[in-house]
Enzyme design. Structure first.
Site, PDB file in Angstrom:
ATOM      1  N   GLY A  14      -7.755   3.148   0.492  1.00  0.00           N
ATOM      2  CA  GLY A  14      -6.738   2.603   1.389  1.00  0.00           C
ATOM      3  C   GLY A  14      -7.074   1.173   1.732  1.00  0.00           C
ATOM      4  O   GLY A  14      -8.227   0.837   1.971  1.00  0.00           O
ATOM      5  N   ARG A  28     -17.184 -16.908  -2.705  1.00  0.00           N
ATOM      6  CA  ARG A  28     -17.754 -18.232  -2.432  1.00  0.00           C
ATOM      7  C   ARG A  28     -19.273 -18.183  -2.291  1.00  0.00           C
ATOM      8  O   ARG A  28     -19.977 -19.087  -2.759  1.00  0.00           O
ATOM      9  CB  ARG A  28     -17.104 -18.823  -1.182  1.00  0.00           C
ATOM     10  CG  ARG A  28     -15.624 -19.103  -1.431  1.00  0.00           C
ATOM     11  CD  ARG A  28     -15.065 -20.135  -0.517  1.00  0.00           C
ATOM     12  NE  ARG A  28     -13.748 -20.533  -0.994  1.00  0.00           N
ATOM     13  CZ  ARG A  28     -12.879 -21.226  -0.289  1.00  0.00           C
ATOM     14  NH1 ARG A  28     -13.180 -21.615   0.948  1.00  0.00           N
ATOM     15  NH2 ARG A  28     -11.708 -21.561  -0.795  1.00  0.00           N
ATOM     16  N   ARG A  75      -5.942   4.590  -6.318  1.00  0.00           N
ATOM     17  CA  ARG A  75      -6.785   5.775  -6.477  1.00  0.00           C
ATOM     18  C   ARG A  75      -7.031   5.931  -7.989  1.00  0.00           C
ATOM     19  O   ARG A  75      -6.188   5.550  -8.802  1.00  0.00           O
ATOM     20  CB  ARG A  75      -6.102   7.026  -5.930  1.00  0.00           C
ATOM     21  CG  ARG A  75      -5.449   6.870  -4.573  1.00  0.00           C
ATOM     22  CD  ARG A  75      -6.397   7.138  -3.419  1.00  0.00           C
ATOM     23  NE  ARG A  75      -5.773   6.703  -2.152  1.00  0.00           N
ATOM     24  CZ  ARG A  75      -6.427   6.643  -1.007  1.00  0.00           C
ATOM     25  NH1 ARG A  75      -7.703   6.947  -0.910  1.00  0.00           N
ATOM     26  NH2 ARG A  75      -5.810   6.249   0.101  1.00  0.00           N
ATOM     27  N   ASP A 106     -15.105   5.601   2.641  1.00  0.00           N
ATOM     28  CA  ASP A 106     -15.832   6.777   2.211  1.00  0.00           C
ATOM     29  C   ASP A 106     -15.778   7.070   0.711  1.00  0.00           C
ATOM     30  O   ASP A 106     -16.815   7.116   0.035  1.00  0.00           O
ATOM     31  CB  ASP A 106     -15.134   7.940   2.938  1.00  0.00           C
ATOM     32  CG  ASP A 106     -16.076   9.052   3.247  1.00  0.00           C
ATOM     33  OD1 ASP A 106     -17.199   8.765   3.695  1.00  0.00           O
ATOM     34  OD2 ASP A 106     -15.678  10.204   3.001  1.00  0.00           O
ATOM     35  N   THR A 129     -12.291  -0.142   5.978  1.00  0.00           N
ATOM     36  CA  THR A 129     -11.397   0.970   6.335  1.00  0.00           C
ATOM     37  C   THR A 129     -11.010   0.820   7.796  1.00  0.00           C
ATOM     38  O   THR A 129     -11.839   0.500   8.629  1.00  0.00           O
ATOM     39  CB  THR A 129     -12.064   2.348   6.130  1.00  0.00           C
ATOM     40  OG1 THR A 129     -11.292   3.328   6.839  1.00  0.00           O
ATOM     41  CG2 THR A 129     -13.479   2.390   6.664  1.00  0.00           C
ATOM     42  N   ASP A 131     -10.312   3.140   9.761  1.00  0.00           N
ATOM     43  CA  ASP A 131     -10.699   4.315  10.551  1.00  0.00           C
ATOM     44  C   ASP A 131     -12.037   4.173  11.278  1.00  0.00           C
ATOM     45  O   ASP A 131     -12.348   4.955  12.181  1.00  0.00           O
ATOM     46  CB  ASP A 131     -10.768   5.555   9.645  1.00  0.00           C
ATOM     47  CG  ASP A 131      -9.400   6.027   9.210  1.00  0.00           C
ATOM     48  OD1 ASP A 131      -8.401   5.553   9.778  1.00  0.00           O
ATOM     49  OD2 ASP A 131      -9.324   6.873   8.308  1.00  0.00           O
ATOM     50  N   ASP A 133     -14.952   4.967  10.307  1.00  0.00           N
ATOM     51  CA  ASP A 133     -15.705   6.220  10.232  1.00  0.00           C
ATOM     52  C   ASP A 133     -16.898   6.160   9.291  1.00  0.00           C
ATOM     53  O   ASP A 133     -17.277   7.171   8.695  1.00  0.00           O
ATOM     54  CB  ASP A 133     -14.765   7.374   9.836  1.00  0.00           C
ATOM     55  CG  ASP A 133     -14.094   7.121   8.497  1.00  0.00           C
ATOM     56  OD1 ASP A 133     -14.224   6.004   7.946  1.00  0.00           O
ATOM     57  OD2 ASP A 133     -13.428   8.043   7.993  1.00  0.00           O
ATOM     58  N   MET A 173      -3.707   6.654  13.125  1.00  0.00           N
ATOM     59  CA  MET A 173      -4.554   7.130  12.035  1.00  0.00           C
ATOM     60  C   MET A 173      -5.920   7.583  12.546  1.00  0.00           C
ATOM     61  O   MET A 173      -6.314   7.276  13.667  1.00  0.00           O
ATOM     62  CB  MET A 173      -4.676   6.048  10.973  1.00  0.00           C
ATOM     63  CG  MET A 173      -3.350   5.868  10.221  1.00  0.00           C
ATOM     64  SD  MET A 173      -3.497   4.928   8.708  1.00  0.00           S
ATOM     65  CE  MET A 173      -1.814   5.094   8.049  1.00  0.00           C
ATOM     66  N   ARG A 175      -8.196  10.542  10.439  1.00  0.00           N
ATOM     67  CA  ARG A 175      -8.309  11.933   9.989  1.00  0.00           C
ATOM     68  C   ARG A 175      -9.567  12.605  10.531  1.00  0.00           C
ATOM     69  O   ARG A 175      -9.535  13.740  10.995  1.00  0.00           O
ATOM     70  CB  ARG A 175      -8.295  11.936   8.451  1.00  0.00           C
ATOM     71  CG  ARG A 175      -8.806  13.193   7.758  1.00  0.00           C
ATOM     72  CD  ARG A 175      -8.350  13.218   6.318  1.00  0.00           C
ATOM     73  NE  ARG A 175      -6.916  13.434   6.271  1.00  0.00           N
ATOM     74  CZ  ARG A 175      -6.347  14.647   6.150  1.00  0.00           C
ATOM     75  NH1 ARG A 175      -7.084  15.730   6.036  1.00  0.00           N
ATOM     76  NH2 ARG A 175      -5.042  14.773   6.142  1.00  0.00           N
ATOM     77  N   GLY A 189      -3.665   1.210  28.063  1.00  0.00           N
ATOM     78  CA  GLY A 189      -3.408   1.843  29.352  1.00  0.00           C
ATOM     79  C   GLY A 189      -2.689   3.172  29.218  1.00  0.00           C
ATOM     80  O   GLY A 189      -1.951   3.575  30.118  1.00  0.00           O
ATOM     81  N   ALA A 190      -2.896   3.854  28.095  1.00  0.00           N
ATOM     82  CA  ALA A 190      -2.279   5.170  27.914  1.00  0.00           C
ATOM     83  C   ALA A 190      -2.989   6.196  28.793  1.00  0.00           C
ATOM     84  O   ALA A 190      -4.080   5.951  29.307  1.00  0.00           O
ATOM     85  CB  ALA A 190      -2.339   5.582  26.441  1.00  0.00           C
TER      86      ALA A 190
END
Lengths: 326, 326, 326, 326
Positions: A14, A28, A75, A106, A129, A131, A133, A173, A175, A189-190
């Site tokens: 991704g 460079r 991919r 990953d 990435t 994520d 992760d 996003m 996973r 502020g959620a």
């Protein structure tokens, strides 16, 4: 190993904002240190199909601010087979490439690890990435931009969230990791975040309804990590509609727009530092390592550790979010 | 009518960026011309529940750049009944308000027209809706901001659209009008727009597949107006998946974020001009008119015309979009 | 004239956001209609130095959202001489180019007019300048983006403008035209604009001090067009410091950042329509005309009229600004 | 010390994006923990003039995304005298405030330290300054936003930088610290940064001309920290004009717009965490400390250390910038 003469560079998996800044920096820094550079298009796929072109410093001019990746990404199933990897190796030899820098998440680093071992080929990886992760680096290239993109989207949704008793589920996003949902919730502020890391510990929706939503606020916004562990925003909305039919529930799925956009300063600086560090690593005969930045210092993280170790969320943030949404 | 002494102001229906700029302009132009101003919260609902407070010039400081509406907005069923409107009228009399400026879309102006006739009450309307579907004005307050929000979202999605043969359907607002979808498609360099205006003329999806998608491009982006006439993005995606299973189809529904955000320069200027013009209109004993701007000139548009006439899209743009997506 | 076979395209003068969208539209509309396209780099200079390359539809992929111009731009003294223009003509003939589309401002269109007459060569111009100072079109390509850039900068400055009695002069572009200063002031809620159009009528600074600045507001922001007629922000600040030493005066000169940035939806749509219209014009044997859009309709404006006529500001806006800054 | 009953909160000195997020976090965390909260307007000045109002959780709704500070800020000479501080103390006692949270930079924390010692008053400080020049925290509230604002401005300027041999000096804030200039240069792909930290070591302009500017690039952009040590952009431009008259030199001074804008995700998260931590610190009887975040962990930094120690730049970045601008 003698000093590498020609470095190949590719992006895979991704895409993430800042990949272009990384491509620029690798190119460079390589040229600065006397290497030749060849760009491989469409990730591992381009290795197999020999989509490989020489790169000079001008090839990476004026790309630092662009989202996506000028090298494209794809991919590639064939690279998961020994035959595919042999073909890739043959093309590298044919092109005179004697070391690789790969940028991705990953799956990209897993592929790199297998290939490097199988063919005794020097590879350095950069964590790209949204994520965040990957273990061994405080943040990954693209994460800060995605976080800001999410925040700006939630800011806009909040502008319009004025009716009473409305409950917004916004899916982001992540996973396997709740970084975007948790930090995005604090930044915007959620009222809450529903994340995979604590999915087995508590029924987060139940907690939310019990503690958080019985307030006099006009509306509540909950960020949900897109993950089998959380069930996703649609699933949670259905549960609420069934169990609490008095609530007016809305769902927004941010989707692909989280991957795009001009990278933030942090992502560009991170990518620039990591790209330069990848060349340093090759000069030092490092191989099979991912470049990480921890506590503002460059680190070399063996592929195995980067991929296999889980990167924990900071639990202090869960508490902060709960306190600030009163 | 003798000169009005106190002007009430409210926003109603779906909110739109620029409503605050309009509130500021109405308030200041009214005070500049010697009126008192009272702000009514939550649209017509606040008229019934008497959520009404005096406004001075400071009440509207530093709001021109804010999305949403500081006066809140709500739907109000009771205002659709004679009893509800009588209660509203009684509250207006009680508060000493002798004319109204209402900001909103179709439904808001329809309510204003009925109330104004029934109680012989002077009302001037401002067109505030992101859909741009009111006749008598080139654009409505909020449209330009929503258009730019859509464009920026599509820009981000395109950054990541690198794989082959991928078809993105992006759903934007516009129940009865394709302005956002069509202009958003041109602005973002999308390949096509599917809009309600021509839903009965051609099978737009069939056209798209036939003419547009058999190209060598990496990916195609199609903007779809959220409308029963188009079927919406999800429905179109299902059709493609069934009829053309070789395509990799993705859907993004932009949803509520289209309503938010700091207004663009055009929306702020439009709202400022219209707000000032609303006071001019009241000074001239105009009533039951919507303020429009056509060809850069202020116009007074009778409510009936604004609501009942369809505003046509510019068909030249359909052609331009088709040519530029080759 | 027989149908043109090959169209040359160039951008010249100061660059403006949306020029790339125009280049894309001209290129694709030309190809759609069966023309060949050749791109000329660095404006008229590239005509003289023969920096000319064939363009296909892919050459303009993914540029609609980019600021600046991929064709570069330059000033060119030689093109102001008959010898220079003869050389340009010879190169056009050599390259097989039989009509030109030029994108730029005043100077660009003046050069085009002279060349077209001298060599009987078909040229269509597009108005590309952030200043919006070309007659015959409601707005020019780049103007809307610059206006929004200015507004966003002033929004930021206002965030910090909290101390008492501070007077900010913010200088914006507009040597001969106050569109950016006046509309920018309304859009950003500034207190006043000082513009060349009324420089001879009143002492705008004197007016400002007299009417506008003796208020209880925390701070005042004044937009100043960079023009000999206004004197510029520095000069005005000096005058205030001398005559009203009690004021805390600050100056910000926005400078070059006003020319850059990803174009707004309006600029991209305008550029797309104008680019397609330029090809229509050539198909209709039009020449020596600038494409304009007035009242949402394409118009052909003879170069002479576009360059020589002054485009008036809308005086209603001066009044609106004064009323809204109370 | 017994548990504090009422917390006062103020912002002082130059404002910074994220201050509102900090005010929100302090207020809500305080109320969550059973404290009363009083807001003090205009920094230390409001302490002297008793501009103090009670705050509830609603007072800080919908401010997390706003630039500036809703509490305003001011410089206050009187607070530098024992008499001024005595008056401040008397007002605190009168208002029933028994501990303070102050948000600001160097000067703010210095004032807090003196006052806290003199009157034995518990104060916790939050580092709020775009300059990032406080020791004991990786970044300060506002720094990340200012860095992104600078980067976006330079992105726009680069869009238009197409002519040959043009040298742009862009002046950014940072009287004593080159963080914004150095990191801003890397993030925007600029060619060099001129910063106070190495002003005594090398003649940075001489280095720049010698090493960096003799390239074939279209244009060069240099970020200059606004500091007596660097001389500022204007001064450097004059030197170049005198010594290298062949260069076309341009200057842009970003000025006040660097302080404004909606805060980035990082600044909002940092401010939220620090605000909550300030209340934790008071609950733990901490006093005379600034909250820092280092390596993602909250730390308490004694005022003396935060103010007096110099925070070093990361020298690796100087090298990275040089390599990447080839």
């Amino acid at each position: 190993m003698a000093k590498a003469k020609c470095i190949g560079i590719l992006t895979s998996g991704g895409d993430a904002p800042g990949m272009n800044a990384a491509i620029r920096a690798v190119t460079r820094a390589a040229i600065y240190n006397g290497f030749d550079v060849k760009a491989i298009y469409r990730g591992y796929k381009g290795l197999l199909t020999d989509e490989i072109v020489p790169f000079r410093t001008q090839n990476v001019s004026n790309i630092i601010q662009q989202g996506g990746t000028i090298l494209k990404t794809a991919r590639c199933k064939e690279f998961e087979t020994p035959e595919g990897r042999q073909l890739a190796y043959d093309n590298l030899v044919k092109e005179g490439i004697d070391s690789l820098v790969v940028i991705g998440g990953d799956g990209t680093l897993t592929g790199a690890r297998i290939f490097a071992t199988e063919h005794n080929f020097p590879i350095v990886g950069l964590p790209g990435t949204i994520d965040n992760d990957l273990f061994g680096t405080d943040t990954t290239i693209g994460y800060d931009t995605a976080l800001n993109t999410i925040m700006e989207a939630v800011d806009k949704i909040r502008d319009t969230a004025t009716s009473h008793e409305r409950l917004f589920f916004i899916e982001v996003m992540g996973r396997d990791a709740g970084f975007l949902a948790l930090n995005g919730a604090i930044a915007s502020g959620a009222e809450a975040a529903i994340i995979p890391e604590i999915a087995t510990e508590v029924d987060q929706l139940e907690e939310l309804i019990k503690n958080g939503f019985r307030k006099s606020k006009n509306s509540s916004i909950v960020l949900v990590a897109e993950s089998p562990s959380t069930g996703g925003a649609m699933h949670l909305a259905e549960r609420v509609k069934n169990e609490y039919p008095q609530y007016d529930v809305r769902v927004t799925i941010l989707g692909h727009l989280q991957r795009g956009g001009s990278p933030t300063a942090n992502d560009r600086i991170l990518a620039s530092r990591m790209g330069a560090a990848a060349i340093d690593a090759l000069l030092e005969d490092q191989r099979n390592v991912m470049i990480g930045v921890r506590n503002d210092q460059i680190e070399y993280v063996p592929f195995n550790k980067a991929i296999k170790n889980d990167k924990p969320i900071n639990r202090e943030l869960l508490n902060t979010l709960r306190i600030l949404s009163i």
